[in-house]
Write a protein that holds these residues in place. Structure first.
Motif, PDB file in Angstrom:
ATOM      1  N   ALA A  47       0.831  -1.208   0.000  1.00 34.70           N
ATOM      2  CA  ALA A  47       0.000   0.000   0.000  1.00 34.70           C
ATOM      3  C   ALA A  47       0.867   1.260   0.000  1.00 34.70           C
ATOM      4  CB  ALA A  47      -0.924  -0.006   1.212  1.00 34.70           C
ATOM      5  N   LEU A  48       1.944   1.236   0.745  1.00 30.74           N
ATOM      6  CA  LEU A  48       2.841   2.392   0.761  1.00 30.74           C
ATOM      7  C   LEU A  48       3.492   2.603  -0.597  1.00 30.74           C
ATOM      8  CD1 LEU A  48       4.592   2.133   4.225  1.00 30.74           C
ATOM      9  CD2 LEU A  48       3.055   3.911   3.446  1.00 30.74           C
ATOM     10  N   ARG A  49       3.867   1.537  -1.266  1.00 29.91           N
ATOM     11  CA  ARG A  49       4.492   1.657  -2.586  1.00 29.91           C
ATOM     12  C   ARG A  49       3.524   2.251  -3.597  1.00 29.91           C
ATOM     13  NH1 ARG A  49       7.535  -4.111  -3.016  1.00 29.91           N
ATOM     14  NH2 ARG A  49       9.175  -3.650  -1.527  1.00 29.91           N
ATOM     15  N   GLN A  54       1.441   7.170  -6.916  1.00 30.65           N
ATOM     16  CA  GLN A  54       0.345   8.015  -7.363  1.00 30.65           C
ATOM     17  C   GLN A  54       0.685   9.487  -7.106  1.00 30.65           C
ATOM     18  OE1 GLN A  54      -3.016   6.642  -5.183  1.00 30.65           O
ATOM     19  NE2 GLN A  54      -3.247   4.785  -6.394  1.00 30.65           N
ATOM     20  N   PRO A  55       0.304  10.363  -8.038  1.00 27.87           N
ATOM     21  CA  PRO A  55       0.543  11.798  -7.803  1.00 27.87           C
ATOM     22  C   PRO A  55      -0.379  12.302  -6.701  1.00 27.87           C
ATOM     23  CG  PRO A  55      -0.695  11.465  -9.824  1.00 27.87           C
ATOM     24  CD  PRO A  55      -0.304  10.103  -9.321  1.00 27.87           C
ATOM     25  N   PRO A  56       0.022  13.334  -5.989  1.00 36.61           N
ATOM     26  CA  PRO A  56      -0.831  13.863  -4.916  1.00 36.61           C
ATOM     27  C   PRO A  56      -2.128  14.420  -5.490  1.00 36.61           C
ATOM     28  CG  PRO A  56       1.105  15.235  -5.238  1.00 36.61           C
ATOM     29  CD  PRO A  56       1.267  14.038  -6.119  1.00 36.61           C
ATOM     30  N   ARG A  57      -3.204  14.202  -4.779  1.00 33.93           N
ATOM     31  CA  ARG A  57      -4.523  14.673  -5.211  1.00 33.93           C
ATOM     32  C   ARG A  57      -4.715  16.125  -4.813  1.00 33.93           C
ATOM     33  NH1 ARG A  57      -8.382   9.770  -3.146  1.00 33.93           N
ATOM     34  NH2 ARG A  57      -7.384   8.118  -4.315  1.00 33.93           N
ATOM     35  N   PRO A  58      -5.403  16.885  -5.632  1.00 30.61           N
ATOM     36  CA  PRO A  58      -5.709  18.270  -5.213  1.00 30.61           C
ATOM     37  C   PRO A  58      -6.740  18.261  -4.091  1.00 30.61           C
ATOM     38  CG  PRO A  58      -6.730  17.763  -7.327  1.00 30.61           C
ATOM     39  CD  PRO A  58      -5.864  16.581  -6.967  1.00 30.61           C
ATOM     40  N   ASP A  59      -6.748  19.302  -3.329  1.00 30.23           N
ATOM     41  CA  ASP A  59      -7.687  19.400  -2.202  1.00 30.23           C
ATOM     42  C   ASP A  59      -9.108  19.499  -2.753  1.00 30.23           C
ATOM     43  OD1 ASP A  59      -8.404  19.477   0.409  1.00 30.23           O
ATOM     44  OD2 ASP A  59      -8.076  21.641   0.635  1.00 30.23           O
TER      45      ASP A  59
END
Length: 65
Positions: A47-49, A54-59
């Motif tokens: 799960a950490l990998r 994945q790119p960070p999601r916008p708020d």
């Protein structure tokens, strides 16, 4: 110096000592617990990998008026 550190007879002696210390009823229970712990650890590292890839999601919070 440590070239042949773990030989088959070392494992046999270790198993006999564990059997004498913990008893035959506790060993399968301990092995089951170790197996469950290893599965949980494997799932968490997976799960950490995937989280790192994945790119960070916008708020997604709505803007305040």
């Amino acid at each position: 110096m440590l070239r042949n550190a773990m030989q088959p007879w070392h494992l046999i002696v270790l198993l006999v000592v564990c059997l004498l210390v913990f008893g035959s009823k506790k060993l399968p229970e301990m092995a089951r617990g170790l197996g469950k712990s290893m599965r949980i650890l494997k799932a968490e590292t997976r799960a950490l990998r995937t989280e790192e890839e994945q790119p960070p999601r916008p708020d997604r919070h709505p803007e305040a008026p």
